[in-house]
Design a protein around this motif. Structure first.
Motif, PDB file in Angstrom:
ATOM      1  N   SER A   1      -2.266  18.045 -56.411  1.00 36.68           N
ATOM      2  CA  SER A   1      -1.438  16.920 -55.971  1.00 36.68           C
ATOM      3  C   SER A   1      -0.007  17.360 -55.694  1.00 36.68           C
TER       4      SER A   1
ATOM      5  N   SER B   1       1.513  15.410 -52.941  1.00 36.77           N
ATOM      6  CA  SER B   1       1.315  13.962 -52.957  1.00 36.77           C
ATOM      7  C   SER B   1       1.974  13.341 -54.169  1.00 36.77           C
TER       8      SER B   1
ATOM      9  N   ARG C   1      -2.011  12.435 -58.920  1.00 35.92           N
ATOM     10  CA  ARG C   1      -3.401  11.999 -58.762  1.00 35.92           C
ATOM     11  C   ARG C   1      -4.250  12.659 -59.847  1.00 35.92           C
TER      12      ARG C   1
ATOM     13  N   GLU D   1      -4.815  20.357 -51.016  1.00 40.14           N
ATOM     14  CA  GLU D   1      -3.518  19.725 -51.257  1.00 40.14           C
ATOM     15  C   GLU D   1      -3.093  18.859 -50.079  1.00 40.14           C
TER      16      GLU D   1
ATOM     17  N   TYR E   1      -5.211  15.632 -50.209  1.00 45.25           N
ATOM     18  CA  TYR E   1      -4.725  14.716 -51.229  1.00 45.25           C
ATOM     19  C   TYR E   1      -3.446  14.001 -50.790  1.00 45.25           C
TER      20      TYR E   1
ATOM     21  N   SER F   1      -3.058  10.016 -50.702  1.00 49.13           N
ATOM     22  CA  SER F   1      -1.984   9.323 -51.410  1.00 49.13           C
ATOM     23  C   SER F   1      -1.221   8.385 -50.487  1.00 49.13           C
TER      24      SER F   1
END
Length: 424
Positions: free
Chosen positions: A220, A223, A227, A261, A264, A268
């Motif tokens: 994460s 983001s 998460r 990544e 994600y 997000s």
């Protein structure tokens, strides 16, 4: 006013971007190229004239970019611009979309991102330097949001993964009206050659950021908010081996963590589409358990080696002997990209969806293709907004390939990439 400015046009991948623009953009496109050497820029222009004689050749930013100090032998007709926002502003302010190919990006490209974010100019590049992207989000994400600038770093290896996860999430909502609990992706890049510039970028990234972000990184990282991650099976965490009915035997992927990544970050930004429990993993296809474990151990060993300064020095010496420009014609015959993904829905029924992204041909050309098509989609949206008199302020930010939506997917298909999907 320029529609497109291509920075780093004299680099290997940058030149391929120039070729793509010349061959595929509308003839009315106003664009220019920027680089480190006037003679090399002129050579690129001559090459483009031969490639597409019916098209008006691009202009050249005269000034040269990335020359910091003016020496006594500097040509009097060349204006020198330093790589900082105040020097770049006059050019970027009159540009709709910047395509940036100046790498290593963490060493040279931050001022270009800063100027675009501040002035509301859209921006794309093909970096794979995830820690640098994180820095750009932290430093310039809010500036871009306020100015209306859309920044899309990393339109390269992350595009297939991000597009497939987005397509699966959309199909899950469309067909079953449910969230996507998880996506497992199998991605393979058949790389047969690497330019010296690409290899040096990898080495510079490990020199600057170390290998910890890769070995133990947080998926994460790009983001927010944090998460919660679903843990993979223990055998996968320890030995890198995984098996699924649809994708077969899977192993640790060198590019997987970075792609994860990016996905994600997409999730997000659109939690209503992906769902609160969305999880994504990417692996490399493998021929059996032994092969999967071997790939996992070799990958980890390579990452440890890259963290050692002496090893990086030896690799740099070897890289100096590489051809700076691999033979693209040969690579077209032997390279390919193939990504396949399976998504599982939430709820007791656990519906399943599949998607795939396949392209035969040179991977450097694929990088140029996904980057330049992304820039073209942004350009079309920018021109439409300008004509409608829309104020984009407050609607920008650092986004991902899937932000470009189905228009991007359709244009990738038109360019020869096989993108498919369906229900299982």
């Amino acid at each position: 006013m320029y529609d497109i400015v291509l920075f780093g046009a004299t680099g290997f991948t940058g030149k391929l971007c120039a070729h793509f623009i010349s061959q595929n953009y509308p003839l009315t496109t106003q664009w220019c190229i920027a680089g480190r050497s006037l003679s090399r820029l002129e050579a690129v222009v001559d090459e483009l004239k031969q490639l597409c004689p019916d098209r008006v050749a691009p202009g050249m930013t005269q000034p040269l970019i990335m020359i910091i100090q003016v020496g006594p032998d500097t040509h009097k007709d060349i204006e020198i611009i330093e790589l900082n926002p105040s020097s770049l502003n006059p050019l970027i302010q009159r540009t709709r979309v910047v395509i940036n190919g100046i790498g290593p990006f963490h060493r040279f490209s931050s001022p270009i991102v800063s100027a675009c974010a501040t002035l509301g100019t859209h921006y794309v590049d093909f970096t794979t330097e995830i820690p640098w992207i994180q820095e750009m989000i932290q430093k310039y994400g809010e500036f871009a949001r306020q100015s209306g600038s859309l920044l899309i770093p990393g339109l390269s290896t992350s595009t297939p993964s991000d597009i497939l996860a987005w397509l699966i999430a959309n199909k899950m909502q469309e067909a079953y009206s449910t969230d996507t609990a998880g996506v497992i992706s199998s991605g393979k890049l058949d790389i047969k050659a690497m330019s010296a510039g690409s290899l040096n970028t990898v080495l510079d990234t490990f020199e600057t950021y170390g290998s910890g972000w890769y070995l133990y990184g947080d998926s994460s990282i790009l983001s927010a908010p944090f998460r919660k991650q679903t843990m993979s099976p223990w055998i996968t965490r320890i030995l890198g081996y995984r098996h699924t009915q649809e994708l077969g035997t899977l192993a640790t992927s060198f590019t997987g963590p970075g792609n994860q990544e990016v996905v994600y970050r997409s999730a997000s930004r659109k939690p209503d589409l992906y769902g609160p429990d969305f999880h994504f993993e990417e692996y490399l296809p493998a021929n059996g358990v032994i092969a999967a474990v071997s790939v996992h151990l070799l990958t980890k060993f390579l990452l440890v080696l890259l963290s050692i300064p002496f090893i990086r020095l030896l690799i740099r010496k070897l890289a100096a002997r590489l051809d700076s420009a691999p033979d693209v014609k040969q690579l077209r015959q032997v390279e390919r990209a193939e990504f396949r993904a399976i998504g599982s829905g939430s709820g007791d029924a656990k519906p399943r969806v599949w998607a795939s992204f396949v392209r035969e041909g040179a991977l450097y050309e694929l990088t140029a293709l996904v980057t330049c098509i992304g820039a073209r989609v942004l350009l079309e949206q920018k021109i439409s907004a300008d004509r409608a008199g829309k104020d984009a302020r407050g609607h920008g930010g650092v986004v991902t390939p899937s932000f470009l939506g189905m228009e991007y997917v359709d244009q990738l298909k038109d360019a020869g990439i096989e993108i498919e999907g369906g229900l299982l």
